[in-house]
Motif scaffolding. Structure first.
Motif, PDB file in Angstrom:
ATOM      1  N   GLN A 293      43.712  53.452  37.475  1.00 60.64           N
ATOM      2  CA  GLN A 293      42.488  52.666  37.252  1.00 60.64           C
ATOM      3  C   GLN A 293      42.448  51.451  38.164  1.00 60.64           C
ATOM      4  N   TRP A 294      43.577  50.775  38.314  1.00 53.28           N
ATOM      5  CA  TRP A 294      43.619  49.602  39.184  1.00 53.28           C
ATOM      6  C   TRP A 294      43.322  49.985  40.626  1.00 53.28           C
ATOM      7  N   MET A 295      43.865  51.103  41.058  1.00 54.08           N
ATOM      8  CA  MET A 295      43.662  51.537  42.440  1.00 54.08           C
ATOM      9  C   MET A 295      42.194  51.878  42.716  1.00 54.08           C
ATOM     10  N   ALA A 296      41.464  52.266  41.677  1.00 54.01           N
ATOM     11  CA  ALA A 296      40.052  52.592  41.824  1.00 54.01           C
ATOM     12  C   ALA A 296      39.153  51.364  41.668  1.00 54.01           C
ATOM     13  N   SER A 297      39.741  50.232  41.343  1.00 53.41           N
ATOM     14  CA  SER A 297      38.964  49.005  41.116  1.00 53.41           C
ATOM     15  C   SER A 297      38.682  48.292  42.426  1.00 53.41           C
ATOM     16  N   ASP A 298      37.617  47.512  42.411  1.00 50.82           N
ATOM     17  CA  ASP A 298      37.358  46.682  43.589  1.00 50.82           C
ATOM     18  C   ASP A 298      38.145  45.380  43.447  1.00 50.82           C
ATOM     19  N   PRO A 299      38.332  44.658  44.544  1.00 53.28           N
ATOM     20  CA  PRO A 299      39.156  43.436  44.514  1.00 53.28           C
ATOM     21  C   PRO A 299      38.729  42.406  43.471  1.00 53.28           C
ATOM     22  N   ALA A 300      37.442  42.239  43.262  1.00 48.51           N
ATOM     23  CA  ALA A 300      36.972  41.255  42.281  1.00 48.51           C
ATOM     24  C   ALA A 300      37.426  41.646  40.870  1.00 48.51           C
ATOM     25  N   GLN A 301      37.388  42.933  40.563  1.00 53.55           N
ATOM     26  CA  GLN A 301      37.851  43.393  39.250  1.00 53.55           C
ATOM     27  C   GLN A 301      39.354  43.157  39.093  1.00 53.55           C
ATOM     28  N   LEU A 302      40.098  43.390  40.157  1.00 53.96           N
ATOM     29  CA  LEU A 302      41.543  43.179  40.108  1.00 53.96           C
ATOM     30  C   LEU A 302      41.885  41.706  39.900  1.00 53.96           C
ATOM     31  N   ILE A 303      41.160  40.842  40.586  1.00 54.36           N
ATOM     32  CA  ILE A 303      41.397  39.408  40.412  1.00 54.36           C
ATOM     33  C   ILE A 303      41.100  38.994  38.978  1.00 54.36           C
ATOM     34  N   ALA A 304      39.996  39.482  38.436  1.00 55.59           N
ATOM     35  CA  ALA A 304      39.632  39.143  37.056  1.00 55.59           C
ATOM     36  C   ALA A 304      40.659  39.678  36.056  1.00 55.59           C
ATOM     37  N   ALA A 305      41.318  40.770  36.396  1.00 56.23           N
ATOM     38  CA  ALA A 305      42.280  41.396  35.485  1.00 56.23           C
ATOM     39  C   ALA A 305      43.725  41.028  35.799  1.00 56.23           C
ATOM     40  N   ALA A 306      43.931  40.069  36.679  1.00 61.39           N
ATOM     41  CA  ALA A 306      45.287  39.746  37.144  1.00 61.39           C
ATOM     42  C   ALA A 306      46.256  39.427  36.007  1.00 61.39           C
ATOM     43  N   GLU A 307      45.821  38.663  35.038  1.00 62.74           N
ATOM     44  CA  GLU A 307      46.709  38.300  33.928  1.00 62.74           C
ATOM     45  C   GLU A 307      47.104  39.531  33.120  1.00 62.74           C
ATOM     46  N   ASP A 308      46.145  40.400  32.852  1.00 55.58           N
ATOM     47  CA  ASP A 308      46.436  41.622  32.111  1.00 55.58           C
ATOM     48  C   ASP A 308      47.352  42.546  32.908  1.00 55.58           C
TER      49      ASP A 308
END
Length: 111
Positions: A21-36
Motif C-alpha cells: 500500500q505504501w509503495m502505491a501511495s503518492d509522496p504526500a500520502q506517505l508524508i502524512a502517514a509517516a508517524e503510522d
C-alpha cells in the motif's frame, strides 16, 4: 503451538500488505502517514522478541495484531501526546552540548 512463530507469520503478512500500500501511495500520502509507518515498522521489528507467550497468544486472537498494536502505540506515544518534559529535556541537553557544560541552564519542568 509456538505462539511467537505464528504471530511473526501473521504480522509479516500484514506488514507485506502495508508495504504494498505504501509503495502505491503518492509522496504526500506517505508524508502524512509517516508517524503510522514508523510505528508499524517499529512494532514489526521489535514486538515478537519482547513479549511473553501469553501476550503472543492473546495477540493471535486479533484480526490485525500489527495494526492494532501500532495504532495503540501511536495513541499512547505519538506526536499528539503532550511531551513538554521531553522537549524541555531535549533543549537542556542541546544547551549543555553546545556550551560544553560551561553555562548550565536550569531544568524547569511544568506539569
Amino acid at each position: 503451538m509456538d505462539y511467537h512463530k505464528e504471530l511473526k507469520k501473521k504480522m509479516s503478512a500484514s506488514y507485506e500488505r502495508q508495504v504494498k500500500q505504501w509503495m502505491a501511495s503518492d509522496p504526500a500520502q506517505l508524508i502524512a502517514a509517516a508517524e503510522d509507518i514508523a510505528a508499524i515498522r517499529f512494532i514489526h521489528e521489535n514486538l515478537v522478541d519482547t513479549i511473553s507467550d501469553e501476550d503472543a497468544s492473546f495477540l493471535l486472537t486479533l484480526d490485525d495484531p500489527l495494526g492494532d498494536v501500532s495504532s495503540k502505540w501511536v495513541e499512547e506515544n505519538g506526536s499528539d501526546m503532550v511531551h513538554d518534559d521531553d522537549i524541555h529535556h531535549c533543549i537542556w541537553s542541546l544547551w549543555e552540548e553546545c556550551t560544553d557544560g560551561q553555562t548550565q541552564k536550569k531544568m524547569v519542568f511544568t506539569s
